[in-house]
Design a protein around this motif. Structure first.
Motif, mmCIF file in Angstrom:
data_model
loop_
_atom_site.group_PDB
_atom_site.id
_atom_site.type_symbol
_atom_site.label_atom_id
_atom_site.label_comp_id
_atom_site.label_asym_id
_atom_site.label_seq_id
_atom_site.Cartn_x
_atom_site.Cartn_y
_atom_site.Cartn_z
ATOM 1 N N UNK A 23 1.582 -5.927 -0.021
ATOM 2 C CA UNK A 23 1.551 -7.230 0.654
ATOM 3 C C UNK A 23 0.354 -7.322 1.595
ATOM 4 N N UNK A 24 0.096 -6.270 2.369
ATOM 5 C CA UNK A 24 -1.013 -6.318 3.321
ATOM 6 C C UNK A 24 -2.356 -6.260 2.597
ATOM 7 N N UNK A 25 -2.429 -5.592 1.454
ATOM 8 C CA UNK A 25 -3.660 -5.596 0.678
ATOM 9 C C UNK A 25 -3.964 -6.994 0.139
ATOM 10 N N UNK A 26 -2.917 -7.679 -0.343
ATOM 11 C CA UNK A 26 -3.098 -9.045 -0.843
ATOM 12 C C UNK A 26 -3.522 -9.970 0.296
ATOM 13 N N UNK A 27 -2.879 -9.843 1.467
ATOM 14 C CA UNK A 27 -3.256 -10.659 2.622
ATOM 15 C C UNK A 27 -4.705 -10.418 3.019
#
Length: 435
Positions: A23-27
C-alpha cells in the motif's frame, strides 16, 4: 442489518487490500505522478524531494516502535495481565466484549493517542483469552477508538494553536482549548462518537457460524520462562535489586514530572510503560525475555514509516498538499468552510499521516481563507484535526502497532473500518457544520 452491510466491504478488502507495505509503495508512486502532473515538477526533482524527506520520521518511528514494545512488556507482567483479565471478565457475551473494548479504547485515545493504541489492542487480547468472539471485529473495535484522539486532550492541532510562539500566532493569535477541545461543537462530536462507534461495532458482529475465532493459547504472552542460573553473570541478569534500583529511579522521575505539571505525550507514556515493566518483571532477564517477544511485531513500523516520511516530503515540498487544500477552499463559504476543511484534511491525511505535519501544510491555506470568508478559525482548525483523525480508519499507518500486538493483517480489520468511516464521517460533518 449492519452485519449484512459490512460483509461486502469485508470481502472486498480481504480480496483486494494488499499488505500495508505494498500500500505504501503504491502511495509513493501516486504521489510521484501527482507531483509531476499537477505541480509540474520533473522526475528527478520529485525523487529529490522524496529522498530528502525519507528519514524525517526517524525519531517518530522509534517512538512508535517503543509504543509497541514497552506496551507489550508491561502487559506481559503478571500484575497487568491480572488487571486486564479481571476487567475483561466484565463482558459475558461476544456483544458485550465488542462494546467494552470500543469504550475502553475511546477513553484511552481521548486521553492520549499512543496510550489508546496500546491499551485498546492489549485489552482486546485479554478479552479474546476469555470469550469466544469474532477476533477481526474485536481488533477493529479496539482500533476504532483511535478516531477521537485529535478531538481529545492530546490533539496536536488544538494544542499547537494554544501554545505561545506557534508558527501562525501572528495571523490568528493564541486560541485556547476552551474554543477548540472544550468547545460545545467538539464535545458534542466526541459524545456522539462515544455512543455511535460502540453501537455500530456491536451491530456489525456476525453470527457464530460466520465468526472467526482464535485459540486463546496463541494469545498467551508467556515471557516469564523458568530461569536456570548456571554462571555468575546470570546472578546479575536475575537480580531484583538491580532492576528495582533503576526502575524506582524512573518512577521517581515520573512522579516529579507530573508534580511539575508535565503533560501526557508519547515520550512520557513510553517512559512510564518501560519503567513500570522493569519494576513489575522484577528481574532484567524476565524483562529481556518479554522484549524478545515484543520486537517480533515491529517489522512493519521499521520498514514502512520511512516511506511515509518520503511521501510527506513529496506532498509538502511539491506544493501538492497545499493545492489539494486550496481546491476545496475554492468551493467554500463561511458556513461550509469547516466541512470542506474536514474533507480536504481527510484526503491529505492518506498521504501525510501526521497531525502536526498536516497542520503545517494546511494552515497557510485554511487560515487566510477563514479570515477572508469570516469563518470561525477555531472551528476550521478543529475541522482539519478531525479530518486527520477520520481517515486513519482507512490509512493502515496508525493501525500497525495494533495489528502487531494482535497478530493480524490490515485486511482483517479494514472492512469494518470502512463502514465506520462512512458513518463517523456523517456525524463529524454535522457537528462541524451545524452545531
Amino acid at each position: 442489518m449492519l452485519d449484512r452491510a459490512a460483509r461486502p466491504l469485508v470481502k472486498l478488502v480481504d480480496r483486494y487490500l494488499p499488505d500495508p507495505f505494498i500500500f505504501v509503495l503504491i502511495l509513493t508512486l501516486v504521489a510521484f505522478a501527482a507531483a509531476m502532473i499537477f505541480e509540474g515538477h520533473g522526475p528527478m526533482a520529485v525523487i529529490q524531494m522524496w529522498g530528502q524527506g525519507f528519514w524525517d520520521l526517524l525519531s517518530f518511528s522509534m517512538q512508535m516502535l517503543l509504543v509497541l514494545v514497552t506496551g507489550f512488556m508491561l502487559a506481559s507482567t503478571p500484575l497487568v495481565r491480572n488487571i486486564l483479565d479481571r476487567l475483561a471478565s466484565l463482558a459475558k457475551t461476544p456483544g458485550q466484549a465488542i462494546v467494552l473494548v470500543t469504550f475502553v479504547a475511546l477513553i484511552a485515545s481521548w486521553i492520549n493517542w499512543g496510550f489508546g493504541l496500546v491499551v485498546g489492542a492489549l485489552f482486546a487480547k485479554a478479552l479474546a483469552r476469555q470469550i469466544r468472539v469474532h477476533y477481526p471485529l474485536l481488533i477493529a473495535s479496539a482500533y476504532s477508538g483511535f478516531i477521537v484522539w485529535h478531538g481529545g486532550l492530546a490533539g496536536s492541532i488544538p494544542l499547537v494553536i494554544a501554545t505561545d510562539g506557534h508558527f501562525s500566532e501572528s495571523t490568528i493569535g493564541i486560541i485556547g482549548t476552551g474554543e477548540t477541545i472544550f468547545a460545545f461543537f467538539n464535545l458534542a462530536i466526541v459524545v456522539a462518537l462515544f455512543i455511535v462507534v460502540p453501537t455500530v461495532n456491536r451491530l456489525m458482529l456476525p453470527e457464530e457460524k460466520d465468526s472467526v475465532y482464535v485459540d486463546p493459547k496463541i494469545l498467551e504472552d508467556n515471557a516469564d520462562d523458568q530461569i536456570v542460573i548456571s554462571r555468575p553473570a546470570e546472578h546479575l541478569e536475575n537480580s531484583r535489586i538491580l532492576a528495582w534500583l533503576v526502575g524506582f529511579a524512573g518512577l521517581a522521575y515520573i512522579v516529579q514530572y507530573f508534580i511539575n505539571e508535565g503533560g501526557l505525550n508519547l515520550n512520557i507514556v513510553n517512559f512510564m510503560f518501560l519503567f513500570l515493566a522493569i519494576i513489575l518483571h522484577q528481574t532484567p532477564r524476565r524483562l529481556l525475555n518479554s522484549l524478545n517477544e515484543a520486537v517480533k511485531g515491529g517489522a512493519g513500523i521499521v520498514i514502512q514509516f520511512p516511506f511515509y516520511a518520503g511521501i510527506m516530503g513529496v506532498m509538502t515540498a511539491s506544493g501538492l498538499a497545499a493545492s489539494i487544500s486550496a481546491a476545496f477552499v475554492s468551493l467554500a463559504s463561511a458556513e461550509s468552510l469547516p466541512f470542506w476543511s474536514f474533507i480536504s484534511a481527510g484526503l491529505v491525511n492518506i498521504f501525510v499521516p501526521s497531525g502536526g505535519g498536516q497542520w503545517a501544510v494546511q494552515a497557510p491555506v485554511m487560515l487566510p481563507a477563514a479570515q477572508e470568508l469570516g469563518a470561525s478559525i477555531p472551528r476550521v482548525a478543529m475541522a482539519v484535526a478531525w479530518g486527520d483523525a477520520w481517515t486513519n480508519l482507512l490509512q493502515p499507518f496508525w493501525a500497525l502497532p495494533v495489528l502487531a500486538i494482535a497478530g493480524l493483517k490490515a485486511k482483517d480489520i479494514m472492512g469494518y473500518c470502512l463502514m465506520l468511516l462512512v458513518i463517523t464521517g456523517i456525524i463529524i460533518s454535522i457537528g462541524l457544520t451545524w452545531l
